[in-house]
Design a protein around this motif. Structure first.
Motif, PDB file in Angstrom:
ATOM      1  N   VAL A   1      -2.146   4.060   5.048  1.00  0.00           N
ATOM      2  CA  VAL A   1      -1.992   4.376   6.506  1.00  0.00           C
ATOM      3  C   VAL A   1      -2.378   3.386   7.196  1.00  0.00           C
ATOM      4  O   VAL A   1      -3.417   2.691   7.330  1.00  0.00           O
ATOM      5  CB  VAL A   1      -3.160   5.651   7.092  1.00  0.00           C
ATOM      6  CG1 VAL A   1      -3.042   5.983   8.388  1.00  0.00           C
ATOM      7  CG2 VAL A   1      -3.082   6.845   5.961  1.00  0.00           C
ATOM      8  N   PRO A   2      -1.269   2.730   7.923  1.00  0.00           N
ATOM      9  CA  PRO A   2      -1.395   1.598   8.531  1.00  0.00           C
ATOM     10  C   PRO A   2      -1.763   1.802   9.977  1.00  0.00           C
ATOM     11  O   PRO A   2      -1.188   2.903  10.650  1.00  0.00           O
ATOM     12  CB  PRO A   2       0.204   0.948   8.449  1.00  0.00           C
ATOM     13  CG  PRO A   2       1.066   2.193   8.441  1.00  0.00           C
ATOM     14  CD  PRO A   2       0.303   3.223   7.702  1.00  0.00           C
ATOM     15  N   ASN A   3      -2.324   1.196  10.775  1.00  0.00           N
ATOM     16  CA  ASN A   3      -2.729   1.125  12.247  1.00  0.00           C
ATOM     17  C   ASN A   3      -2.998  -0.146  12.709  1.00  0.00           C
ATOM     18  O   ASN A   3      -3.663  -0.895  12.468  1.00  0.00           O
ATOM     19  CB  ASN A   3      -4.158   1.952  12.215  1.00  0.00           C
ATOM     20  CG  ASN A   3      -4.538   2.462  13.860  1.00  0.00           C
ATOM     21  OD1 ASN A   3      -3.487   2.711  14.495  1.00  0.00           O
ATOM     22  ND2 ASN A   3      -5.707   2.096  14.095  1.00  0.00           N
TER      23      ASN A   3
ATOM     24  N   SER B   1       2.843   0.786  14.685  1.00  0.00           N
ATOM     25  CA  SER B   1       1.979   1.377  13.575  1.00  0.00           C
ATOM     26  C   SER B   1       3.063   2.059  12.881  1.00  0.00           C
ATOM     27  O   SER B   1       3.225   2.173  11.700  1.00  0.00           O
ATOM     28  CB  SER B   1       1.026   2.171  13.945  1.00  0.00           C
ATOM     29  OG  SER B   1       0.078   1.310  14.736  1.00  0.00           O
ATOM     30  N   ASP B   2       4.104   2.847  13.693  1.00  0.00           N
ATOM     31  CA  ASP B   2       4.861   3.734  13.047  1.00  0.00           C
ATOM     32  C   ASP B   2       6.192   3.007  12.462  1.00  0.00           C
ATOM     33  O   ASP B   2       6.564   3.547  11.219  1.00  0.00           O
ATOM     34  CB  ASP B   2       5.553   4.750  14.142  1.00  0.00           C
ATOM     35  CG  ASP B   2       6.476   5.532  13.677  1.00  0.00           C
ATOM     36  OD1 ASP B   2       7.754   5.931  14.216  1.00  0.00           O
ATOM     37  OD2 ASP B   2       6.134   6.636  12.655  1.00  0.00           O
TER      38      ASP B   2
ATOM     39  N   ALA C   1      -7.151   6.565  -0.850  1.00  0.00           N
ATOM     40  CA  ALA C   1      -6.386   6.408   0.583  1.00  0.00           C
ATOM     41  C   ALA C   1      -6.706   5.134   1.190  1.00  0.00           C
ATOM     42  O   ALA C   1      -7.837   4.805   1.112  1.00  0.00           O
ATOM     43  CB  ALA C   1      -7.013   7.362   1.414  1.00  0.00           C
ATOM     44  N   LEU C   2      -5.743   4.310   1.343  1.00  0.00           N
ATOM     45  CA  LEU C   2      -5.734   2.963   1.787  1.00  0.00           C
ATOM     46  C   LEU C   2      -5.662   2.830   3.229  1.00  0.00           C
ATOM     47  O   LEU C   2      -4.648   3.223   3.696  1.00  0.00           O
ATOM     48  CB  LEU C   2      -4.824   2.053   1.026  1.00  0.00           C
ATOM     49  CG  LEU C   2      -4.721   2.055  -0.332  1.00  0.00           C
ATOM     50  CD1 LEU C   2      -3.818   0.840  -1.026  1.00  0.00           C
ATOM     51  CD2 LEU C   2      -6.336   1.629  -0.831  1.00  0.00           C
ATOM     52  N   TRP C   3      -6.628   2.386   3.976  1.00  0.00           N
ATOM     53  CA  TRP C   3      -6.430   2.264   5.306  1.00  0.00           C
ATOM     54  C   TRP C   3      -6.134   0.802   5.771  1.00  0.00           C
ATOM     55  O   TRP C   3      -7.011   0.083   5.598  1.00  0.00           O
ATOM     56  CB  TRP C   3      -7.928   2.988   6.010  1.00  0.00           C
ATOM     57  CG  TRP C   3      -8.143   4.288   5.857  1.00  0.00           C
ATOM     58  CD1 TRP C   3      -9.021   4.552   4.582  1.00  0.00           C
ATOM     59  CD2 TRP C   3      -7.771   5.453   6.188  1.00  0.00           C
ATOM     60  NE1 TRP C   3      -9.344   5.818   4.524  1.00  0.00           N
ATOM     61  CE2 TRP C   3      -8.463   6.552   5.573  1.00  0.00           C
ATOM     62  CE3 TRP C   3      -6.708   5.745   7.111  1.00  0.00           C
ATOM     63  CZ2 TRP C   3      -8.213   7.683   5.857  1.00  0.00           C
ATOM     64  CZ3 TRP C   3      -6.588   7.056   7.683  1.00  0.00           C
ATOM     65  CH2 TRP C   3      -7.226   8.147   6.761  1.00  0.00           C
ATOM     66  N   ALA C   4      -4.899   0.784   6.170  1.00  0.00           N
ATOM     67  CA  ALA C   4      -4.668  -0.841   6.593  1.00  0.00           C
ATOM     68  C   ALA C   4      -4.905  -0.791   7.960  1.00  0.00           C
ATOM     69  O   ALA C   4      -3.719  -0.459   8.654  1.00  0.00           O
ATOM     70  CB  ALA C   4      -3.279  -1.087   6.022  1.00  0.00           C
ATOM     71  N   ASP C   5      -5.804  -1.651   8.434  1.00  0.00           N
ATOM     72  CA  ASP C   5      -6.017  -1.771   9.927  1.00  0.00           C
ATOM     73  C   ASP C   5      -5.558  -3.131  10.376  1.00  0.00           C
ATOM     74  O   ASP C   5      -6.049  -4.270   9.689  1.00  0.00           O
ATOM     75  CB  ASP C   5      -7.617  -1.509  10.085  1.00  0.00           C
ATOM     76  CG  ASP C   5      -7.982  -0.132  10.245  1.00  0.00           C
ATOM     77  OD1 ASP C   5      -8.652   0.212   9.308  1.00  0.00           O
ATOM     78  OD2 ASP C   5      -7.086   0.603  10.489  1.00  0.00           O
TER      79      ASP C   5
ATOM     80  N   ALA D   1       1.146  -9.552   7.546  1.00  0.00           N
ATOM     81  CA  ALA D   1      -0.059  -9.280   7.387  1.00  0.00           C
ATOM     82  C   ALA D   1      -0.293  -8.313   6.200  1.00  0.00           C
ATOM     83  O   ALA D   1      -1.282  -8.121   5.379  1.00  0.00           O
ATOM     84  CB  ALA D   1      -0.801  -9.201   8.581  1.00  0.00           C
ATOM     85  N   VAL D   2       0.032  -7.037   6.437  1.00  0.00           N
ATOM     86  CA  VAL D   2      -0.059  -5.740   5.721  1.00  0.00           C
ATOM     87  C   VAL D   2       0.677  -6.033   4.542  1.00  0.00           C
ATOM     88  O   VAL D   2      -0.095  -5.917   3.495  1.00  0.00           O
ATOM     89  CB  VAL D   2       0.713  -4.555   6.504  1.00  0.00           C
ATOM     90  CG1 VAL D   2       0.742  -3.443   5.568  1.00  0.00           C
ATOM     91  CG2 VAL D   2      -0.013  -4.242   7.503  1.00  0.00           C
ATOM     92  N   MET D   3       1.645  -6.824   4.192  1.00  0.00           N
ATOM     93  CA  MET D   3       2.432  -6.991   2.914  1.00  0.00           C
ATOM     94  C   MET D   3       1.588  -7.986   1.949  1.00  0.00           C
ATOM     95  O   MET D   3       1.139  -7.875   0.940  1.00  0.00           O
ATOM     96  CB  MET D   3       3.796  -7.629   3.133  1.00  0.00           C
ATOM     97  CG  MET D   3       4.806  -6.764   3.286  1.00  0.00           C
ATOM     98  SD  MET D   3       4.825  -5.372   2.396  1.00  0.00           S
ATOM     99  CE  MET D   3       5.196  -4.099   3.340  1.00  0.00           C
ATOM    100  N   THR D   4       1.095  -9.006   2.928  1.00  0.00           N
ATOM    101  CA  THR D   4      -0.018 -10.174   2.141  1.00  0.00           C
ATOM    102  C   THR D   4      -1.156  -9.350   1.804  1.00  0.00           C
ATOM    103  O   THR D   4      -1.729  -9.544   0.709  1.00  0.00           O
ATOM    104  CB  THR D   4      -0.271 -11.085   3.209  1.00  0.00           C
ATOM    105  OG1 THR D   4       0.946 -11.795   3.835  1.00  0.00           O
ATOM    106  CG2 THR D   4      -0.883 -12.402   2.556  1.00  0.00           C
ATOM    107  N   ALA D   5      -1.762  -8.512   2.658  1.00  0.00           N
ATOM    108  CA  ALA D   5      -2.988  -7.672   2.213  1.00  0.00           C
ATOM    109  C   ALA D   5      -2.873  -6.917   1.173  1.00  0.00           C
ATOM    110  O   ALA D   5      -3.521  -6.888   0.200  1.00  0.00           O
ATOM    111  CB  ALA D   5      -3.688  -6.979   3.416  1.00  0.00           C
TER     112      ALA D   5
END
Lengths: 249, 285, 282
Positions: free
Chosen positions: B93-95, B119-120, B147-151, B168-172
């Protein structure tokens, strides 16, 4: 190869259209547009009073609210709102109504795939019904590429979309594209040698696809939108004829 | 009767004042010469840096700087119940958070439309482009999944939040380490010892899509400004975002705003995006 | 947006017409407007038209974990958020008094009156239950949103079919439409709301007020009854004070109206079922 949607024979066939205009009493303009089993109702109010913090000195402020059929509005509805608003900004002659509000509410009535496209078309008819001055008319269709058959399917149902490798929403206006000299080196040419036609107003493609597939979908949707434009024109024409009839009686 | 000739009064502004009063004109003066106020060419990108594993308390994290835009992404894993329709799949879940901390343009309170849309967009790329096979996150079918919370928190905002946040999300995601859990009669246990190769696992990404955004400035010329900063975003009428994976397959093409544009314009964006994402991948490695 | 008050002329005309025994739209005092029910192609979608008032209701369900203190009870949730489509006076995020009243009335009429059997929504006690969600969308506001919303909600719940489910040793599997016919909800009774408006110091009572009548009214009352003459809810919140026999008279009117409306709803549901059977056999 047959589509999952048995009611259609060709992969480039649109579902039957249906539209109803001026159905709400409180709104200045309203329209419902259906692509087969997907139905979206749009209401337009404006030019109306605007809150001071949203007021623009030289233009009308556009506000779009997208309401889903089930559940509370979420991030997906915010994306639909932003897409509709930013696509309409250059189309609406907002300079004619500065410091006013144009409020558009889009309500999904039935969802069988392609809600975004249906919403665009419903909004367009509602704006015409409300008498909002416009620069041009837009039309929108969605197409997808099937995961197994690699077919380009135009106006897919929800069942067909579950098998999609990529989904593409396109919006084109009805203005003639600027004259281009033949053999322009900037032209995009597809694999079969045809030049890609049409200037696009909005496009949203997701999934995994190649550049060739993208431009093929571009072409297919451009042709599909011509049909939509024809239908919108007929619908508005019929409405005016009926109103004229009622005035005569 | 004497007639007074009207003299054209000339005002001289400082550059800063001119930018405030006529922002579009200010940019046009630069763009007509093929440059932008920050010295870049129209197709130039700002210096980008990527740092991995910056947040030690998160399962995976990264910090990305694209010019003046800085974002930090932290991924936290939590045990959750799967849905009935996908009993062996977890969630990501990205936010994205845009708060007054990063720019005075944002207000405190519920997420703004921009934050929700970004986010969407990231969520759609993760889902529609099959970035992660969610069955890796299954602990016990029908009972427990990760459940992975990607903040993604923006620390400093200077335009183009989507590209920075997605990077950032891809790297994380590439440096996420999840402890191997044991499931026993409704209880999920995870050892608290130090992370080793044996008691933890990392995620395998099917692909790593990265995006490149161009602002569309001025109709009808439709001049493209690659990687727009905040000031350029404010004067632009639309944008085109192209997302590509490591095999140069398209994972997204999004064009919105600013009237109609030709297919040739989109093709040029795709070409430039290919070059840019190849450069970015060397940072990811 | 601010609500515009009716002009003095409109107000006087309406009140005078009532004194002369007429309503502006030609109805008799105790007449409901024409009720039109149309069903969507999916189960649980109903559009109600009460004159010019339009309401859409959609029922959906999902499997969730029950509360620990009520392990065998499912959930029924109503969402009545109003958008500016129905009227520009509604804003997203800011609930007007009218919205709050409508929301509470629907809750009282449909949930607290136990119209739906929540125990029947249990799948595996303490683990999995059905959560039924009714989204009520107000499309056009011409008065009496409560009655229209209540009719839409209860009709949608009666029209709805949830997927069949198979429990095998604690393993739960949802069956698709092809595998098994979906199952209707267990509904104990059909509560219908009837709203009254009072004018001219309580002398005149009308049923199913339009938007203009609602703006001019001195007081209102909503009664929720079912066809068995059971009162499920009664709401009289403020407004002009009424005599006891006025309230009893309203109850008698409501009984007649509820019977008529329930028959109309049943007839519409039967007609839709027949149409579906015919198309299925095709």
């Amino acid at each position: 190869m047959a589509r999952l949607d048995k009611s259609r024979t060709s992969s480039h066939q649109l579902r039957p259209f249906f539209t109803s205009q001026n159905l709400l009493n409180r709104a200045d303009g309203s329209a419902q547009f259906d692509f087969g089993g997907t139905s979206v109702l749009c209401s337009v109010v404006g030019p109306a009073e605007v809150k001071i913090r949203d007021e623009k000195l030289d233009k009308a402020t556009l506000e779009v609210l997208a309401r889903p059929l089930v559940g509370v509005p979420g991030v997906k509805d915010k994306t639909i709102e932003q897409n509709i608003r930013e696509t309409l900004e250059p189309l609406v002659l907002s300079g004619l109504h500065p410091r006013t509000l144009l409020q558009i509410v889009v309500q999904t009535m039935q969802d069988d795939g392609c809600v975004q496209s249906t919403a665009f078309n419903a909004t367009m008819l509602a704006l015409i019904d409300a008498g909002v001055p416009l620069n041009s008319i837009l039309g929108s269709v969605t197409c997808m590429i099937d995961r197994k058959t690699n077919q380009v399917l135009l106006d897919p149902t929800r069942e067909e979309l579950a098998q999609a490798k990529s989904t593409h929403v396109f919006v084109f206006d009805n203005k003639a594209p600027p004259a281009q000299s033949k053999g322009d080196e900037d032209d995009v040419v597809m694999e079969d040698g045809d030049r890609v036609e049409g200037h696009v107003l909005f496009c949203e493609s997701t999934g995994v696809f190649t550049e060739a597939e993208y431009f093929e979908c571009y072409q297919v949707c451009y042709k599909g939108v011509q049909t939509v434009h024809g239908f919108l024109r007929t619908a508005v024409q019929k409405k005016f004829e009926k109103e004229h009839q009622q005035l005569q009686d | 009767m004497t007639s007074v000739a009207a003299t054209s009064s000339t005002f001289t502004f400082s550059a800063a004042a001119f930018q405030r009063l006529h922002p579009a004109e200010y940019f046009r003066k630069f763009v007509s010469q093929g440059v932008r106020p920050d010295g870049r060419l129209l197709s130039g990108f700002r210096p980008t840096t990527v740092h991995k594993s910056v947040v030690s308390t998160a399962n995976g994290s990264s910090m990305v700087r694209v010019g003046g835009t800085t974002v930090v992404c932290g991924i936290k894993a939590e045990v959750a119940e799967p849905t009935l329709e996908a009993q062996d799949k977890g969630y990501i879940v990205p936010n994205v958070e845009l708060s007054p901390m990063c720019s005075s343009a944002f207000k405190a309170g519920p997420p703004s439309e921009q934050a929700q849309v970004v986010s969407d967009a990231i969520d759609r790329i993760l889902k529609d482009s099959d970035v992660v096979d969610l069955e890796q996150l299954c602990i016990e079918k029908g009972r427990a999944v990760w459940a992975l919370w990607a903040d993604v928190v923006c620390i400093s905002y200077d335009g183009n939040i989507l590209d920075a946040a997605l990077l950032a999300v891809m790297t994380a995601l590439t440096n996420v380490r999840l402890r191997k859990p044991t499931y026993d009669e409704g209880v999920v246990t995870v050892s608290g010892e130090a992370l080793t190769e044996e008691n933890s696992f990392s995620l395998t990404l099917t692909r790593t899509p990265l995006s490149t955004t161009f602002a569309i400035f001025d109709t009808p010329n439709n001049t493209l400004l690659a990687d727009p900063n905040s000031a350029e975003e404010n004067v632009s009428l639309g944008r085109i975002t192209v997302t590509l994976d490591e095999k140069n397959q398209l994972c997204g093409v999004h064009k919105v705003g600013s009237g109609s544009c030709s297919p040739a314009l989109i093709k040029s964006c795709i070409e430039r995006a290919k070059e840019r994402t190849q450069e970015l991948r060397s940072l990811l490695a | 947006m601010k609500e515009t008050e009716p002009s003095n002329n409109e107000r006087e005309f309406l009140l005078q017409a009532l004194k002369d025994g007429h309503r502006i739209d030609g109805r008799k005092f105790y007449d409901f407007r024409t009720l039109r029910l149309s069903f969507g192609s999916e189960f649980g979608a109903v559009e109600v038209q009460l004159g010019n008032t339009r309401v859409l209701a959609k029922v959906s369900c999902e499997v969730v974990r029950p509360y620990t203190d009520k392990p065998t009870e499912g959930f029924v949730h109503f969402n009545t958020e109003m958008s500016p489509m129905a009227s520009s006076t509604f804003e997203i995020g800011k609930q007007t008094n009218e919205e709050i009243l409508v929301s509470r009335l629907i809750e009282k009429a449909l949930r607290r009156s136990r119209a739906i059997d929540t125990e029947g929504l249990c799948i595996v006690a303490g683990e999995k239950v059905w959560s039924v969600r009714v989204d009520i969308h107000f499309l056009d506001h011409d008065g009496n949103l409560v009655d229209a919303a209540c009719i839409a909600a209860i009709t949608a719940l009666m029209h709805f079919r949830r997927p069949e489910i198979v429990v095998d040793n604690g393993e739960v599997t949802l069956l698709s439409i092809e595998e098994a016919n979906p199952v209707p909800l267990s509904i104990y009774h059909i509560p219908i709301c009837v709203s009254f408006a009072f004018f001219n110091k309580g002398q005149h009572v009308i049923v199913d007020p339009t938007y203009l009548e609602e703006q001019v009214k001195e007081g209102d009352m909503t009664m929720t009854l079912n066809i068995h003459k059971e009162v499920c809810a009664l709401s009289k919140a403020g407004g002009i004070s009424l005599e006891m026999d006025q309230i009893l008279q309203c109850t008698r009117i409501a009984v007649v109206k509820v019977t008529e409306l329930t028959e109309q709803i049943q007839a519409a549901l039967d007609a839709d079922a027949k149409k579906r059977n015919i198309s299925r056999r095709k």
